[in-house]
Scaffold this motif. Structure first.
Motif: not given
Length: 56
Positions: A12-13, A15-16
């Motif tokens: 998530y961090e 952006e995947r």
């Protein structure tokens, strides 16, 4: 701590991938129990902190 894997947080961090609503809720509840406040649009912090600037 929130019952969420570090791989999920990292994905998530970076952006995947997004978060399921249940996962997001687990993270938010855990952070709030540690003293983190989430502000709704227009809310004002009661003390020092950071926020996003509204682009006009």
């Amino acid at each position: 701590m929130a019952g969420v894997t570090t791989a999920t947080i990292t994905r998530y961090e970076n952006e995947r991938g997004g978060l399921l609503a249940a996962t997001r809720d687990k993270i938010q509840i855990t952070l709030e129990s540690a003293g983190i406040s989430f502000l709704a649009d227009g809310d004002v912090a009661a003390g020092p902190g950071v926020s996003f600037r509204v682009e006009l």
